[in-house]
Scaffold this active site. Sequence first.
Site, short mmCIF file in Angstrom:
data_model
loop_
_atom_site.label_atom_id
_atom_site.label_comp_id
_atom_site.label_asym_id
_atom_site.label_seq_id
_atom_site.Cartn_x
_atom_site.Cartn_y
_atom_site.Cartn_z
N HIS A 83 34.48 42.66 27.04
CA HIS A 83 33.73 41.85 27.28
C HIS A 83 33.63 40.90 25.93
O HIS A 83 33.33 41.64 24.91
CB HIS A 83 32.14 42.00 27.89
N ASP A 85 31.30 38.86 24.83
CA ASP A 85 29.92 38.25 24.43
C ASP A 85 29.43 39.57 23.55
O ASP A 85 29.67 40.72 23.75
CB ASP A 85 28.91 38.12 25.56
N ASP A 146 30.73 45.97 19.88
CA ASP A 146 30.86 45.86 21.25
C ASP A 146 30.61 44.40 21.85
O ASP A 146 29.74 43.71 21.46
CB ASP A 146 29.12 46.61 21.36
N GLU A 180 28.41 40.19 29.70
CA GLU A 180 28.12 41.64 30.00
C GLU A 180 26.94 41.98 29.46
O GLU A 180 25.78 42.67 30.05
CB GLU A 180 29.36 42.40 29.46
N GLU A 181 26.51 41.45 28.50
CA GLU A 181 25.19 41.86 27.60
C GLU A 181 24.00 41.69 28.48
O GLU A 181 22.83 42.04 28.27
CB GLU A 181 25.09 41.58 26.18
N ASP A 203 34.87 49.90 26.45
CA ASP A 203 33.81 49.66 25.95
C ASP A 203 32.68 50.69 25.38
O ASP A 203 31.63 50.90 25.63
CB ASP A 203 32.91 48.67 26.87
N HIS A 386 24.51 47.04 19.09
CA HIS A 386 23.24 46.14 19.16
C HIS A 386 22.41 46.03 18.06
O HIS A 386 21.40 45.81 17.80
CB HIS A 386 22.64 46.51 20.36
ZN LIG Z 1 29.55 46.47 25.66
#
Ligand SMILES: [Zn+2]
Length: 423
Positions: A83, A85, A146, A180-181, A203, A386
């Site tokens: 992903h 994003d 990520d 995705e997030e 991922d 994150h």
């Molecule tokens: Zn991810």
Amino acid sequence: MFNNYSFTAAERFTRYVQVDTQSDPLSNTHPTSEKQKDLSRILVEELKAMGVEDAQMDEYGYVYATLPSNTDKQVPVICFCAHVDTAPDASGTGVKPVLHKNYQGQDITFADDKNLVLRKKDFPYMERLIGHDIITANGATLLGSDDKAGVAEIMDAANFLITHPEVKHGTIKLLFTPDEEVGRGTAKVDMQKLGADFGYTLDGGEAGSLEDETFSADGVQVVINGVITHPGYAKNKMVNAMKIAADVLSSLPKNELSPETTEGKQGFIHPVRVEGIAEKCTIDFIIRDFVTDGLKVKEDTLLNVVKKVMENYPTASFDFNVQEQYRNMKEVLDQHPQVVEYAKEAIQRSGLKLKMESIRGGTDGSKLSYMGLPCPNLFAGEQAIHSKLEFISIQDMNKAVETIVHLITVWEEKAEGVTTSIP
Ligand SMILES: [Zn+2]
């Protein structure tokens, strides 16, 4: 196979993380933020420059591309997915990647935030990265490993295959998704257009890890209908729905079955939202279990709690609605054991120790698995995700590239040869 190859994953990664692609949980558009397309466009351009002719981005920001088969064998079509994003938890604007060459086990500090320290004691995996080259952000933003690590690794694997035509493979599909997030990564994916038989998301975390299991998930909404009257004349009549809701919440098991009392393979019943007035009150729960049948057991437990409380309020009533959210990908993957077996073999061929893991949550792979694309999650090397402490090892990224290439090779090796008709 990789002796004379100069990996491009880190160089790509360093460029991709500087493109702000934060998704927006409050938006209803697809993609949830237009800026995600900025990276998708770059990927299409780079793929075209590599010679991937059909690379394209659709109106929703999804990138589709094909590496045509170069073997005579009939190999299933394999998709690699990541992903574009980044998470809304920390800023993704103006990311400045910092390289820490030949890491020696020290704590890592950040130029733009003196209070931020990446400590080995908090992240024991750093011990394994001694001697590696590590990338972090500068303290002001997340890094975006990520999942830009996954994106860069898939792009480098594509570059490797294109520059090494002697490495035989079936048709390979590349898929880069937005959102995705914010849980909408598969919302607009076109499975027909993708045309793949099996897939892998890139991922995951530490080198050698492979995730083939997620929670199964339901949502439950309990609606409590009280009895409303004028409060001045309510004696023996009024039943306040909010007080019943409070009773239900305080009657939930205290030492088990909650996120705060469970780990490993245990599931839970978790109230996530209460809304209401005296007349009517709604409680939203999420139910999680690794076994889909186990969801029903937890839902029955919850239903019994609600029923027991309601016995004390005979004039009030309630509704109990269960909604399916997602399912453990393992139930699909077990029907196609080769998908995980080949990934294990590829990890071992890359010289890594295999670590099987279960995710106490869902992934895009769990949705894709139930959309007809059995899809476990391979490591990408991302760590402390994150957050502003996010870090990744360049050597881990290169191992992920090797694993992708080995995996593609394993699928080709195991495939049946072409059946030629006898004249
Ligand atoms: Zn991810």
